[in-house]
Write an enzyme that holds these catalytic residues in place. Structure first.
Site, PDB file in Angstrom:
ATOM      1  N   ARG A 110       0.818  -1.212   0.000  1.00  0.00           N
ATOM      2  CA  ARG A 110       0.000   0.000   0.000  1.00  0.00           C
ATOM      3  C   ARG A 110       0.850   1.259   0.000  1.00  0.00           C
ATOM      4  NH1 ARG A 110      -3.949  -0.555   4.428  1.00  0.00           N
ATOM      5  NH2 ARG A 110      -5.149  -1.534   2.782  1.00  0.00           N
ATOM      6  N   TYR A 111       1.986   1.186   0.662  1.00  0.00           N
ATOM      7  CA  TYR A 111       2.864   2.357   0.757  1.00  0.00           C
ATOM      8  C   TYR A 111       4.013   2.195  -0.239  1.00  0.00           C
ATOM      9  CZ  TYR A 111       0.580   3.227   5.271  1.00  0.00           C
ATOM     10  OH  TYR A 111      -0.325   3.479   6.262  1.00  0.00           O
ATOM     11  N   ARG A 114       7.335  -0.033   1.359  1.00  0.00           N
ATOM     12  CA  ARG A 114       7.234  -1.153   2.288  1.00  0.00           C
ATOM     13  C   ARG A 114       5.968  -1.954   2.031  1.00  0.00           C
ATOM     14  NH1 ARG A 114       5.917   3.728   3.938  1.00  0.00           N
ATOM     15  NH2 ARG A 114       4.557   4.159   5.717  1.00  0.00           N
ATOM     16  N   CYS A 123      -2.996 -17.940  14.962  1.00  0.00           N
ATOM     17  CA  CYS A 123      -2.464 -17.177  16.083  1.00  0.00           C
ATOM     18  C   CYS A 123      -2.491 -18.047  17.321  1.00  0.00           C
ATOM     19  CB  CYS A 123      -3.307 -15.934  16.318  1.00  0.00           C
ATOM     20  SG  CYS A 123      -3.427 -14.902  14.849  1.00  0.00           S
ATOM     21  N   CYS A 127      -7.748 -13.036  19.146  1.00  0.00           N
ATOM     22  CA  CYS A 127      -8.210 -11.861  19.871  1.00  0.00           C
ATOM     23  C   CYS A 127      -9.610 -11.529  19.367  1.00  0.00           C
ATOM     24  CB  CYS A 127      -7.277 -10.689  19.623  1.00  0.00           C
ATOM     25  SG  CYS A 127      -5.554 -11.138  19.838  1.00  0.00           S
ATOM     26  N   CYS A 130     -10.025  -8.724  16.740  1.00  0.00           N
ATOM     27  CA  CYS A 130      -9.088  -8.740  15.607  1.00  0.00           C
ATOM     28  C   CYS A 130      -9.674  -8.132  14.331  1.00  0.00           C
ATOM     29  CB  CYS A 130      -8.644 -10.159  15.310  1.00  0.00           C
ATOM     30  SG  CYS A 130      -7.491 -10.249  13.935  1.00  0.00           S
ATOM     31  N   ARG A 132      -8.583  -8.784  11.392  1.00  0.00           N
ATOM     32  CA  ARG A 132      -8.636  -9.810  10.341  1.00  0.00           C
ATOM     33  C   ARG A 132      -9.507 -10.984  10.765  1.00  0.00           C
ATOM     34  NH1 ARG A 132      -2.796  -8.906   9.873  1.00  0.00           N
ATOM     35  NH2 ARG A 132      -2.627  -7.060   8.576  1.00  0.00           N
ATOM     36  N   ASP A 294     -10.327  -0.604  13.949  1.00  0.00           N
ATOM     37  CA  ASP A 294     -10.917  -0.565  12.613  1.00  0.00           C
ATOM     38  C   ASP A 294     -12.391  -0.927  12.723  1.00  0.00           C
ATOM     39  OD1 ASP A 294      -8.402  -0.073  11.430  1.00  0.00           O
ATOM     40  OD2 ASP A 294      -7.916  -2.214  11.513  1.00  0.00           O
ATOM     41  N   ASP A 332      -6.309   3.703  10.879  1.00  0.00           N
ATOM     42  CA  ASP A 332      -6.013   3.106   9.578  1.00  0.00           C
ATOM     43  C   ASP A 332      -7.242   3.407   8.725  1.00  0.00           C
ATOM     44  OD1 ASP A 332      -4.495   1.788   7.743  1.00  0.00           O
ATOM     45  OD2 ASP A 332      -4.210  -0.007   8.971  1.00  0.00           O
ATOM     46  N   LYS A 339      -2.397   4.632   7.349  1.00  0.00           N
ATOM     47  CA  LYS A 339      -2.491   5.131   8.722  1.00  0.00           C
ATOM     48  C   LYS A 339      -2.422   6.658   8.744  1.00  0.00           C
ATOM     49  CE  LYS A 339      -0.182   1.019  10.451  1.00  0.00           C
ATOM     50  NZ  LYS A 339       0.074   0.417   9.115  1.00  0.00           N
TER      51      LYS A 339
HETATM   52  C1  LIG Z   1       0.855  -0.532   8.927  1.00  0.00           C
HETATM   53  C2  LIG Z   1       1.206  -0.943   7.596  1.00  0.00           C
HETATM   54  C3  LIG Z   1       2.512  -0.787   7.122  1.00  0.00           C
HETATM   55  C4  LIG Z   1       3.611  -0.187   7.965  1.00  0.00           C
HETATM   56  O1  LIG Z   1       3.371   1.135   8.268  1.00  0.00           O
HETATM   57  P1  LIG Z   1       4.419   1.978   9.119  1.00  0.00           P
HETATM   58  O2  LIG Z   1       3.744   3.276   9.363  1.00  0.00           O
HETATM   59  O3  LIG Z   1       5.656   2.085   8.309  1.00  0.00           O
HETATM   60  O4  LIG Z   1       4.682   1.210  10.376  1.00  0.00           O
HETATM   61  C5  LIG Z   1       2.771  -1.194   5.836  1.00  0.00           C
HETATM   62  N1  LIG Z   1       1.814  -1.708   5.037  1.00  0.00           N
HETATM   63  C6  LIG Z   1       0.544  -1.840   5.458  1.00  0.00           C
HETATM   64  C7  LIG Z   1      -0.467  -2.395   4.533  1.00  0.00           C
HETATM   65  C8  LIG Z   1       0.201  -1.468   6.759  1.00  0.00           C
HETATM   66  O5  LIG Z   1      -1.058  -1.635   7.175  1.00  0.00           O
HETATM   67  S1  SF4 Z   2      -4.950  -9.345  16.677  1.00  0.00           S
HETATM   68 FE1  SF4 Z   2      -5.661 -10.884  15.184  1.00  0.00          FE
HETATM   69  S2  SF4 Z   2      -3.850 -11.385  13.966  1.00  0.00           S
HETATM   70 FE2  SF4 Z   2      -3.136 -10.377  15.848  1.00  0.00          FE
HETATM   71  S3  SF4 Z   2      -2.709 -12.058  17.285  1.00  0.00           S
HETATM   72 FE3  SF4 Z   2      -4.794 -11.364  17.674  1.00  0.00          FE
HETATM   73  S4  SF4 Z   2      -6.077 -12.702  16.412  1.00  0.00           S
HETATM   74 FE4  SF4 Z   2      -3.995 -12.874  15.636  1.00  0.00          FE
END
Ligand SMILES: *Cc1c(COP(=O)(O)O)cnc(C)c1O
Ligand code: SF4
Length: 371
Positions: A110-111, A114, A123, A127, A130, A132, A294, A332, A339
C-alpha cells in the site's frame, strides 16, 4: 554473508506451511468450562449457549498461558479472549474495511517503500477484537509454500520495497525452520533494508520465544536489520514470563516496539494506558502505535469515541510521562488510505511565521516570528 538475487539451488525448498507450531490451546466450550472451573468460574446456560453460537462463526483459541492471566469474569484479559455474543448480534461494520484483499495473495503493498507479507493465518490466541477476524483461524487459508514464494517474487521485482513486515495471523506461529526459510529468501533480495515481525507471541505465548528461536533470529538480525513489534494491550499482560521473553529477544540484538489498539473496557482508561506504556518501556519495549479500532464487523463493542484516544495522549501521556512512552495515535483509514495520525491541537502557525502554542499543562507560549 553474501547476498545474491538468485535462489541457491543447494538450499532446501521452503517447508510446507502446514508446518505450524503445535501447542495445546482452548478451542471448544467443554475445555473452556473445564479450565474455568479450575479458577472457580462457572458459565450459566445462557452464557454457554452464547459462546457456542459465536464460535460457529468466529473460532475461539486461547493459549493456556494467556488463559492463566484471567482473574475474573469480564476482566481485561477475559474480554480479549472469551467470545462475546455482541460479536454476532452487533451487525455494524464491514468485513474488510481496510480493503486489504490484494492481487497478490498474502501481500499488501500500500505504501511506496514497504509491504506486508502474511506468512501464517494462525495465532496463539484469537483476539476477539481482531481486524482480520474474517480470515484468521481458517487453517486452509494458511499460505502455502508456493504462495509465499510468489509474494517474495513480487518483492524481488519491486525494487522500491526496502521494508518488509511479516504479519499474519501470527508470523511466529510457523516453525523455526519455516521462518528461517522466509528470512533467508528475503535476505537474498538486495533492496531489502529491514524486516519487521509483527507478533503477539511475546504477550500471549511467551514460551514460544525459545533460546533456539533467538539464536536463529540473532543470526539474521543485520543487513537487513530485524525489528519485532509486539502487541500488548493491558498492564496485566506484562508478567515475569513476558519480561523474560522480551529480554531474550533484546539479548539477541533485536529492538522491540509495541502496537496497541484502544479497546473499550480494556485499556481506554488513562491510568491503565499510561501504566501499560510505562511498563512496556521498563522491559525494553518502545510504544509505537496506538490504533483506533478498525470498523470491522463483530468488533464494534470494543470501539469507543476517537476523542478519547486524543484526550489520553494529550492529558495523560505527552509531557506527563517519558516521551518514549507516547505512541502515535492513528486511524487506519477505511477504504485503504493507510495510517493517519490524530494529533492533539497544540500549535497554530501565524502569518508572520510565529507560532502560538499550548504546552501539556495548557499554558500558552509563543515562538518568535521568523519571516
Ligand atoms: C501498517 C502498515 C505498514 C507499515 O506502516 P508503518 O507506518 O511504516 O509502520 C505497511 N503496510 C501496510 C499495509 C500497513 O497496514
Ligand atoms: S490481533 Fe488478530 S492477527 Fe493479531 S494475534 Fe490477535 S487474532 Fe492474531
Amino acid at each position: 554473508m553474501k547476498r545474491s538475487n538468485k535462489l541457491n539451488e543447494e538450499e532446501p525448498p521452503l517447508l510446507d506451511s502446514s508446518h505450524l507450531i503445535d501447542s495445546p490451546t482452548i478451542t471448544d466450550i467443554n475445555s473452556l468450562k473445564k479450565s474455568l472451573a479450575k479458577k472457580h468460574i462457572t458459565l450459566s446456560d445462557k452464557e454457554t449457549k452464547n459462546i457456542e453460537e459465536v464460535i460457529k462463526k468466529y473460532p475461539m483459541r486461547i493459549s493456556p498461558y494467556y488463559f492463566s492471566l484471567i482473574k475474573e469474569k469480564n476482566d481485561p484479559v477475559w474480554k480479549q479472549c472469551i467470545p462475546d455474543i455482541k460479536e454476532i448480534t452487533d451487525t455494524r461494520g464491514e468485513e474488510d474495511p481496510l480493503m486489504e484483499e490484494n492481487k497478490i495473495p498474502f501481500l499488501t503493498h500500500r505504501y511506496p517503500d514497504r509491504c506486508l507479507l502474511l506468512i501464517s493465518n494462525t495465532c496463539a490466541m484469537y483476539c476477539r477484537f481482531c481486524t482480520r477476524k474474517r480470515k484468521v483461524g481458517e487453517l486452509r487459508k494458511n499460505p502455502s509454500m508456493k504462495e509465499i514464494e510468489k509474494a517474495i517474487d513480487y518483492i524481488k521485482e519491486h525494487k522500491e520495497i526496502r521494508d518488509v513486515i511479516l504479519s499474519g495471523g501470527d508470523p511466529l506461529l510457523v516453525g523455526d525452520a519455516f521462518l528461517e526459510k522466509v528470512l533467508i529468501a528475503l535476505r537474498k533480495i538486495p533492496h531489502i533494508e529491514m524486516i519487521r515481525i509483527g507478533t503477539r507471541v511475546p504477550c500471549v505465548m511467551p514460551e514460544r520465544i525459545t533460546p533456539k528461536l533467538c539464536r536463529m533470529l540473532k543470526k539474521y538480525n543485520r543487513k537487513p536489520i530485524l525489528y519485532i513489534n509486539t502487541h500488548f494491550e493491558h498492564p496485566d499482560e506484562i508478567t515475569e514470563q513476558t519480561e523474560k521473553a522480551c529480554s531474550m529477544l533484546i539479548d539477541s540484538g533485536i529492538q522491540l516496539g509495541n502496537q496497541s489498539v484502544l479497546l473499550k473496557g480494556v485499556n481506554d482508561k488513562p491510568e491503565v494506558f499510561k501504566t501499560l506504556n510505562r511498563k512496556l518501556l521498563s522491559i525494553g519495549v518502545k510504544p509505537y502505535y496506538l490504533y483506533q479500532p478498525d470498523p470491522v464487523k463483530g468488533t464494534f463493542h470494543f470501539i469507543g469515541p476517537v476523542e478519547n484516544g486524543i484526550r489520553i495522549i494529550k492529558e495523560d501521556l505527552r509531557g506527563h510521562t517519558s516521551g518514549m512512552a507516547v505512541p502515535h495515535f492513528v486511524i487506519d483509514a477505511p477504504g485503504g488510505g493507510g495510517k493517519i495520525p490524530l494529533i492533539p491541537d497544540y500549535a497554530r502557525i501565524q502569518k508572520d511565521g510565529s507560532v502560538k502554542m499550548k504546552n501539556y499543562q495548557d499554558k500558552e507560549f509563543k515562538y518568535p516570528k521568523t519571516r
